[in-house]
Structures are given as C-alpha cells and as structure tokens.
Design an enzyme around this catalytic site. Structure first.
Site, PDB file in Angstrom:
ATOM      1  N   ASP A  51      -4.196  11.785  -2.767  1.00  0.00           N
ATOM      2  CA  ASP A  51      -5.210  12.752  -3.629  1.00  0.00           C
ATOM      3  C   ASP A  51      -5.862  13.636  -2.655  1.00  0.00           C
ATOM      4  O   ASP A  51      -5.871  13.439  -1.388  1.00  0.00           O
ATOM      5  CB  ASP A  51      -5.854  11.338  -4.422  1.00  0.00           C
ATOM      6  CG  ASP A  51      -5.274  10.447  -5.583  1.00  0.00           C
ATOM      7  OD1 ASP A  51      -4.121  11.273  -6.464  1.00  0.00           O
ATOM      8  OD2 ASP A  51      -5.103   9.528  -5.446  1.00  0.00           O
ATOM      9  N   TYR A 109      -0.164   2.934   5.693  1.00  0.00           N
ATOM     10  CA  TYR A 109      -1.651   3.666   5.159  1.00  0.00           C
ATOM     11  C   TYR A 109      -2.850   3.146   5.940  1.00  0.00           C
ATOM     12  O   TYR A 109      -2.295   1.331   5.813  1.00  0.00           O
ATOM     13  CB  TYR A 109      -2.554   3.775   3.651  1.00  0.00           C
ATOM     14  CG  TYR A 109      -1.752   4.525   2.521  1.00  0.00           C
ATOM     15  CD1 TYR A 109      -2.384   5.968   2.366  1.00  0.00           C
ATOM     16  CD2 TYR A 109       0.164   4.812   1.838  1.00  0.00           C
ATOM     17  CE1 TYR A 109      -1.724   6.837   2.057  1.00  0.00           C
ATOM     18  CE2 TYR A 109       0.230   5.320   0.939  1.00  0.00           C
ATOM     19  CZ  TYR A 109      -0.347   6.795   1.209  1.00  0.00           C
ATOM     20  OH  TYR A 109       0.003   7.738   0.053  1.00  0.00           O
TER      21      TYR A 109
END
Length: 270
Positions: A51, A109
């Site tokens: 994103d 992540y």
C-alpha cells in the site's frame, strides 16, 4: 525467458505498488524504466502488492522477455531510468515454473515503531510513532493468540481481494531497542491491511486499553469492527519473500536500513 528482479523502494514516495492511471506507483516507475532500457514494453508480476507508504526491502517481481542481456545489465540498465526512491538490487534468469507470487511460500514484514513523547522529523515516513509508553510483555502475550492457521477476517480490509481469509501466521516477534520497538510478522501470506490491523490491536493492548486475551476474542469474532483501527503505514517494510530452494532466489539486502542489526538478531529466514 523469465527474469526475476529484487526490488527496494521508499514507499513514502509512491501511491502503493499496483499500476494506476496517474502513474505514481512503484509498478509504474519500474515498468517505465524497464521499457526505456529494453526498448519494448515489459509487464511485471509482483510477489505482494504493498500500500501507499509501505516500504519494500525484499520485494520480488518477474517478467518474460526475448531479450538476451546479462544479469547485471538488467540491474544497472534499469536503475539508470529509475528515480532515487526505487532500485533494482539483483536480476536472475528463472525457469518458467517460477512465479513471483504463486511460487512464494512465505512473506515476512517488519514494523519499526518509535516510542517517545515527541515525534522525530528524521523518522518521517520511516517509522511509526506513538507518544505513550507500551507494555512489551502484554503485546507478546496478545500476539501468542494469533499464531497458527486461522480465519483472519477481523484483520482484513473491506477492499481485500484474497479468495480466503484463512492464513497461517507462523511468528510474531516483539523486540525493543532503545526508543524503538521492532515487530516481525511471518506468514504464508497476508490479507490486505492485515499487518497494519494487527499492529493497531497490539498497540492497543500495549497501551493498556485491552487485556492480552482480548485479541483471542477479536480473532474468534471474525468481524473487522471488533478490532482496533488500522495503524499507520510509515514503519512497515516487506523484508523477505520465501521461495523453494530450487529457485535460489538471492536474499534481501537489509543492511540499507539503520536498524538492520536488530533485525539480524531476530534471525530472518533464508
């Protein structure tokens, strides 16, 4: 011929990964640069779309081409047409069985959170920030409820296009280093906004707003409205994409961030 590339980028400079009509995404910048270097249009397939504001350290893409270029010429040639906020780190020919997205079996992540009464302009876009103290042990206890294969609908955005909300979350680590808390999330795959929604819940527990076992109830409820708000994207990094050893995908270059030594202590998978 199929070529895989390792990509790094500053997510703050782009409106996410996926190509858009306005052309201000990482994919747009990369495909323009590849087209300039190759003198033909090239379409890339990515391991995982990120994103707006989310950084890439270990992003992987592939594309198909008839051009015969050396590995390093793909790196230097493409980088010559890229802005300073994105860079090709490596290039490698792959068999047709390789697919940047579907051949991957795990993703990792990291989230970097700056905990201090006053925000730092030096960390703008590089780390999340919270001005209140956090209880590390409470966040670890809450995270333990999430490990395993579950329906993560409570942490899924309304725009998520995944065919199933069931994912296998292998690991959540919480490590403090000075004024920073480093979080590592490792799973077979993630839903849209899943890590940021998990972060919102962990921070809420860390602030004492909820007990650690609240997160078990949120998970079981399978309802996004039960969870905390989506946390800011600033400190989120796609650090690693795991592939079968047969493809010999080069490791991500994590030394380009100042807190890489902390991440090394967390034993990033190879």
């Amino acid at each position: 011929m199929r070529i895989a590339l390792g990509i790094q980028y500053d997510g703050a400079a782009f409106c996410g990964w996926q190509a858009q009509p306005h052309g201000k995404t990482v994919q747009d910048a990369l495909e323009r640069a590849l087209g300039e270097f190759a003198c033909v249009p090239l379409h890339t397939t990515v391991a995982g779309r990120t994103d707006t504001g989310v950084h890439g350290l270990g992003q992987v893409v592939h594309f198909d081409t008839d051009l015969d270029r050396t590995d390093f010429s793909w790196v230097r040639g493409t980088n010559a047409f890229l802005p300073s906020t994105v860079s090709v780190q490596w290039a490698k020919p792959m068999p047709d069985t390789f697919h940047a997205r579907f051949a991957a079996f795990e993703r990792t992540y990291y989230y970097v959170l700056y905990v201090h009464p006053v925000r730092s302009p030096m960390l703008a876009g590089r780390a999340g920030w919270i001005h209140t103290p956090l209880d590390d042990d409470a966040m670890r206890a809450a995270a333990a409820h999430l490990i395993g294969e579950h329906d993560f609908s409570s942490f899924r955005s309304s725009e998520c296009q995944s065919k199933t909300p069931v994912k296998h979350l292998y690991q959540i680590d919480v490590r403090r280093s000075g004024h920073f808390i480093h979080f590592r999330f490792r799973a077979n795959a993630f839903l849209h906004h899943m890590v940021r929604n998990l972060m919102g819940c962990l921070v809420a527990v860390g602030r004492g707003r909820y007990p650690a076992d609240w997160l078990a109830d949120v998970l079981a409820g399978r309802d996004r409205t039960l969870a905390a708000p989506t946390f800011m994207a600033d400190g989120l990094y796609l650090a690693h994409v795991g592939y079968p050893a047969e493809f010999a995908v080069p490791p991500a270059q994590l030394g380009s961030v100042p807190w890489s030594s902390v991440w090394a202590d967390l034993d990033l998978p190879s």
